[in-house]
Scaffold this active site. Structure first.
Site, short mmCIF file in Angstrom:
data_model
loop_
_atom_site.label_atom_id
_atom_site.label_comp_id
_atom_site.label_asym_id
_atom_site.label_seq_id
_atom_site.Cartn_x
_atom_site.Cartn_y
_atom_site.Cartn_z
N THR A 1 63.50 16.85 -66.92
CA THR A 1 62.73 16.03 -65.99
C THR A 1 63.63 15.70 -64.79
OG1 THR A 1 63.24 14.05 -67.30
CG2 THR A 1 61.12 15.11 -67.70
N LYS B 1 67.34 17.29 -73.36
CA LYS B 1 67.07 16.77 -72.02
C LYS B 1 67.14 15.25 -72.09
CE LYS B 1 64.01 14.94 -70.53
NZ LYS B 1 63.10 13.76 -70.33
N THR C 1 62.94 9.50 -72.29
CA THR C 1 64.39 9.45 -72.17
C THR C 1 65.08 10.68 -72.73
OG1 THR C 1 64.26 7.08 -72.36
CG2 THR C 1 66.41 8.08 -72.65
N GLU D 1 70.93 8.69 -64.83
CA GLU D 1 70.45 8.52 -63.46
C GLU D 1 71.48 7.84 -62.58
OE1 GLU D 1 65.80 8.20 -64.76
OE2 GLU D 1 66.82 6.44 -64.00
N ASN E 1 65.31 4.61 -59.09
CA ASN E 1 64.29 3.88 -59.83
C ASN E 1 63.45 2.93 -59.00
OD1 ASN E 1 64.40 4.68 -62.70
ND2 ASN E 1 66.56 4.25 -62.38
N THR F 1 59.18 6.34 -51.68
CA THR F 1 59.33 6.22 -50.22
C THR F 1 60.23 7.30 -49.67
OG1 THR F 1 61.07 4.63 -50.63
CG2 THR F 1 58.86 3.78 -50.19
#
Lengths: 408, 408
Positions: free
Chosen positions: B158, B184, B195, B281, B403, B408
């Site tokens: 992902t 993953k 997750t 992340e 996150n 945007t």
């Protein structure tokens, strides 16, 4: 005495720890910080019945040990002395000796027994208290020019951006009762400032065991329901002093207005708790998670805290993203048994999940709602009658900045 | 067959789920994502004994229910089908029907029983699977041009930035045994990607109960010891398929080389777990927390996870700040009983806390150590003989960015 209607709990404008009869407070700059006030006190005219709740962190700081031991003697204290900048935690036997000395010098200055003085420190972990500065501060702190609740409120701050106080009044047995409080807390920021301190004063007449029970119950529903970053510090403490000056009949569970007192105490503690959450490190918003329909109060609180503690929920709200999946996910891992097909979630008045399934909503409307400074998340578990509210803040770039780059 | 020394566990360069005998894998782009592969499979020549561990999140996604139910029939499956982009979670009865259909179409394509196919989804929560795309993908996925472990590894990603695989070989009963895996996981990023998923294959001969026990034990020490953001997703799953092609004597606790098999499995799972943590992340560093001297394995793991989960520890390491107070604080609130005056902490080889008290160290040297991409924190509790390692990553501006501002 102000005129207040029996049982009605009324907020006191600009009220704080000196709103109740027979309390004064103050703060001074003694040199622990560059320019800000850094040493504060609260003083009761007479020894006050005292209840306390303390951090569960096993690296409990020496001042907490001294304070708990002192309260244990008579269940009463008359004064609290607090310094910011240095937490006196992880400081070993020297740290314990320093805490005792800090207690003793203030007790001498006041002419009271050592065990009637509580001491508290917040700031750097692993650093010894500069005792000469503390002692010099204590010598001058009682001067009239340093008096005032706001001086105390300022002296206990670390990375907080504002002072935090609240007070209420209500009538019991025809007597006006006041409860006032001050708190600090913003995050356990470097170098390891203690997360939160709360000081509540009241002129109510109440025995120790009853005050302790009330404080425990209210703390579970207020201070224990806030989270900034999930880190429980070494120095957390909430003390409540009741000096009996209001002259009401002793408050206990059998008193017809026991619930009024509890509600008054909860109002003050909840107000302080929300102010701490809103002032979280880097926070741009206050988030309130309201959980209903739980099988127990414990379950309601666990679900609320799981949602308010989720970094993913916190970043989504910072980004005004109505990302309900993260809320549902947090509900699912809270540790409390829920029935997914009964769970509904709303952002403010906008339903996003009904009975475990997503429902259509305007992304734009929801995103606009999340732009508000105060965001409410409603969780309906539809399993029982219990409810709880948890308070927290969003997770912003500034949180990372404050905590990663403070030295640069 | 490669020559490996008995009992020696040897890594296989570029190895993965197709390293063990009798397994193939592949992946295809079926249109769930813009251009990246999004549908992958692992296939055993014969039904393979299968063990699984699953998310504890109560909002468990439909594919997990279908997979668990299917494995329960014979404790064997022959194939796994995985899609990314859509998690098929919070999708109700339609979601369950879709998961069954996904299973059925692949079973038909393979000519095997439905219950020999496991299905898994990862991606958006609350969105239904585009079944036409899935079905069209299944029709083409077995073509030779889509074959290859790396295609499978890519199809299951992902927000991951890299594929994650590992394989080892060792000899038991004079037979070469291989264990390979793919995984993953990067964070439960918007809109709510699951997750972590792990798929382990082996040609070892082992009964279901023994494989399940081995997987449970190893998962507790590896996948359950990583944290990126503390959020446990709705779709987490680790499956292990053992097809017996290596023809060894059945492995169980009484087999003299049982520990070799366990160690081999742990090596693969630990390697995948570390890769997931490093690819967290926004992560810039892999953090490993090594806890020794605990009274139990559970206590060692709890302390390790408390430290690795602390936002304050994570931001400090991002900022290369040797802020040991935050580490000590996390140890103190882990929930496990520790004796503060016995606790020592080192950053790499630099002691910062000895027996609960700070010790002098060079801030510059410690800060330089934290600039490395792989940071080791050593915690010595000095209470017992048990140890554990936890893996995680730092908390950076990019975590918040990923996150909060994905739209945007």
């Amino acid at each position: 005495m102000q005129a207040v209607k029996t049982n009605e709990i009324v907020g006191v404008k600009d009220g704080g720890v000196t709103t109740p009869l027979g309390f004064k407070a103050g703060g001074i700059h003694c040199g622990l910080r560059k320019t800000r006030l850094d040493l504060g006190y609260v003083l009761s005219d007479v020894p006050a019945v005292t209840a306390g709740v303390y951090t569960t962190n096993q690296f409990q700081a020496p001042p907490l040990k001294v304070t708990q031991e002192s309260i244990a003697v008579e269940k009463k204290i008359q004064a609290v002395l607090v310094n910011s900048a240095v937490a006196n935690a992880c400081t070993g036997t020297q740290g314990l000796a320093d805490a005792y000395e800090m207690q003793q010098v203030f007790a001498e200055e006041l002419g009271v027994a050592n065990h009637h003085v509580a001491v508290t420190s917040t700031g750097l972990i692993g650093v010894h208290l500069p005792m000469e500065k503390i002692k010099s501060g204590v010598k001058n702190i009682l001067a009239e020019k340093h008096e005032g609740a706001v001086n105390f409120e300022e002296a206990i701050l670390t990375t907080d951006t504002t002072v935090k106080h609240h007070a209420v009044q209500f009538e019991i047995d025809g007597k006006l009762i006041s409860i006032g409080g001050a708190a600090k807390g913003s995050g356990m920021i470097h170098p390891n400032m203690a997360t939160m301190l709360g000081f509540i004063t009241t002129d109510a007449n109440i025995a120790h065991d009853n005050l302790q029970a009330a404080l425990r119950k209210v703390t579970d529903e207020t201070f224990n329901m806030i989270t900034v970053d999930g880190d429980t510090s070494t120095n957390d403490m909430v003390l409540t002093l009741a000096n009996g000056k209001a002259d009401n009949e002793p408050l206990n569970e059998n008193h017809p207005d026991w619930d009024v007192f509890l509600q008054g105490l909860k109002t003050v503690c909840a107000s302080l708790a929300k102010k701490i959450a809103r002032d979280g490190e880097g926070a741009t918003k206050l988030i309130e998670v309201h959980v209903k329909g739980a099988t127990s109060g414990t379950a309601a609180r666990a679900v609320g805290k799981a949602v308010i503690s989720s970094n993913l929920v916190k970043t989504a709200i910072y980004g005004t993203d109505p990302n309900w999946g993260r809320i549902v996910c947090a509900i699912g891992y809270s540790g409390e048994k829920v029935e997914p097909e009964k769970v509904s979630v709303s952002l403010g008045e906008i339903p996003v999940v009904i009975n475990g399934l997503p429902c259509p909503f305007s992304e734009e409307e929801a995103s606009n709602y999340l732009k508000q400074e105060n965001v409410h998340i409603y969780v309906e578990l539809n399993q029982g009658e219990h409810e709880a509210t948890a308070w927290g803040c969003d997770l912003s770039y500034d949180y990372v900045k404050i905590n990663a780059s403070y030295r640069t």
